[in-house]
Each structure stands twice: as structure tokens, then as C-alpha cells.
Design a protein around this motif. Structure first.
Motif, mmCIF file in Angstrom:
data_model
loop_
_atom_site.group_PDB
_atom_site.id
_atom_site.type_symbol
_atom_site.label_atom_id
_atom_site.label_comp_id
_atom_site.label_asym_id
_atom_site.label_seq_id
_atom_site.Cartn_x
_atom_site.Cartn_y
_atom_site.Cartn_z
ATOM 1 N N MET A 77 -40.058 -4.729 -7.093
ATOM 2 C CA MET A 77 -41.442 -5.150 -6.826
ATOM 3 C C MET A 77 -41.555 -6.665 -6.893
ATOM 4 S SD MET A 77 -43.794 -2.386 -8.807
ATOM 5 C CE MET A 77 -45.319 -2.884 -8.043
ATOM 6 N N LEU A 78 -40.941 -7.254 -7.919
ATOM 7 C CA LEU A 78 -40.973 -8.704 -8.049
ATOM 8 C C LEU A 78 -40.232 -9.369 -6.892
ATOM 9 C CD1 LEU A 78 -40.421 -9.068 -11.892
ATOM 10 C CD2 LEU A 78 -42.570 -9.224 -10.624
ATOM 11 N N GLY A 79 -39.144 -8.751 -6.464
ATOM 12 C CA GLY A 79 -38.388 -9.275 -5.323
ATOM 13 C C GLY A 79 -39.196 -9.268 -4.041
ATOM 14 N N ASP A 80 -40.150 -8.333 -3.931
ATOM 15 C CA ASP A 80 -40.990 -8.267 -2.728
ATOM 16 C C ASP A 80 -41.799 -9.536 -2.513
ATOM 17 O OD1 ASP A 80 -40.059 -5.725 -2.213
ATOM 18 O OD2 ASP A 80 -41.871 -4.701 -2.916
ATOM 19 N N ILE A 81 -42.066 -10.278 -3.609
ATOM 20 C CA ILE A 81 -42.785 -11.544 -3.456
ATOM 21 C C ILE A 81 -41.890 -12.741 -3.815
ATOM 22 C CG2 ILE A 81 -45.105 -10.569 -3.677
ATOM 23 C CD1 ILE A 81 -45.114 -11.608 -6.604
ATOM 24 N N GLY A 82 -40.579 -12.502 -3.813
ATOM 25 C CA GLY A 82 -39.606 -13.590 -3.955
ATOM 26 C C GLY A 82 -39.372 -14.091 -5.365
ATOM 27 N N ILE A 83 -39.720 -13.310 -6.359
ATOM 28 C CA ILE A 83 -39.505 -13.754 -7.742
ATOM 29 C C ILE A 83 -38.078 -13.425 -8.156
ATOM 30 C CG2 ILE A 83 -40.153 -13.373 -10.144
ATOM 31 C CD1 ILE A 83 -43.031 -12.974 -9.130
#
Length: 146
Positions: A77-83
Motif C-alpha cells: 500500500m505504501l509502495g502504491d504512493i512511492g513510499i
């Protein structure tokens, strides 16, 4: 950027304070661009839709009202916004001010997570039942001497 607000008329907002929610917010999925605007009273901020003047949410930093607040969010989920790192994140809780004079509360179960580098954001639902959608802000601030 000039933004028509619900409470302050037209305000100028730096582009770095415009957040993009690729999936929108729960219940408001069609609105994806919001300006982060300092509210008249500390420690609150407005999340003002840039598409719909009448759509705005009051926000607070959840760590100001819950010393032990923590988020366990799926890395995908965090990767979905580039975190890629915890240092890339800041978090907001949506505030409810009831019209009936009830307690002012914060939704600690459904925080907004923002990538501070890209201004991409998402709303998550935390699985931990410790966090509620109705955390009493005034009581929390008073217990901390604010």
C-alpha cells in the motif's frame, strides 16, 4: 495555485501543499486533489478539495493527541504512493466537529498517509482495534496540558 475554500474564500497555496489521492478518500473517491491549508486555530489544518469548494476536511496530527499512536500498514500500500522509507511519510487524522455540541473527535483508525517527497497520499484503515474513529481530541489535549 489559487484555491476556492469552504471557510476562507480564495487562498493561494504553494504547489508543494497540493496533495494527490490516486484513489480518493473513503466516500469521496471522485475527488483526488486537495490543498493543505493551515487553519485559524492550532494545531488544525484544512484539507480542501481543489475540485469542489464545498468539500473540506479538518485535520490534526495524530501524534499530538495520542502519544502511543502507531501505524502498521502493508508495504505494498505504501509502495502504491512511492513510499520507500518511514522518513518519507507524514500522517493526518480527519477531525469531526459535531453540530450537536458533542465531543470533537479524530479518526485514528482511518489516517491519511502522505509521501512528503511526491505529495501522493492515501487513506488507510488500520486493523488494530485499539484505534477508533472517535478519539476525543479535547480530552487528549487537556491530558497533555495543552
Amino acid at each position: 495555485m489559487e484555491v476556492q475554500t469552504k471557510t476562507m474564500g480564495t487562498v493561494t497555496v504553494d504547489d508543494a501543499r497540493v496533495l494527490h489521492f490516486p484513489k480518493g478518500l473513503f466516500g469521496f473517491e471522485e475527488f483526488r486533489s486537495y490543498a493543505l491549508i493551515e487553519a485559524e486555530y492550532e494545531p488544525f489544518w484544512w484539507l480542501q478539495s481543489t475540485d469542489e469548494q464545498s468539500l473540506a476536511f479538518l485535520l490534526v496530527d495524530p501524534f499530538l493527541i495520542a502519544d502511543d499512536y502507531e501505524l502498521d500498514i502493508d508495504d505494498k500500500m505504501l509502495g502504491d504512493i512511492g513510499i520507500a522509507s518511514p522518513a518519507d511519510v507524514y500522517v493526518w487524522a480527519v477531525v469531526t466537529v459535531p453540530s450537536d455540541g458533542g465531543p470533537v473527535t479524530a479518526n485514528l483508525q482511518g489516517p491519511l498517509v502522505v509521501n512528503r517527497k511526491t505529495q501522493q497520499a492515501l487513506q488507510v484503515v488500520l486493523a488494530d482495534s485499539k484505534w477508533t474513529t472517535k478519539h476525543n481530541i479535547i480530552k487528549a489535549l487537556q491530558s497533555r496540558g495543552r
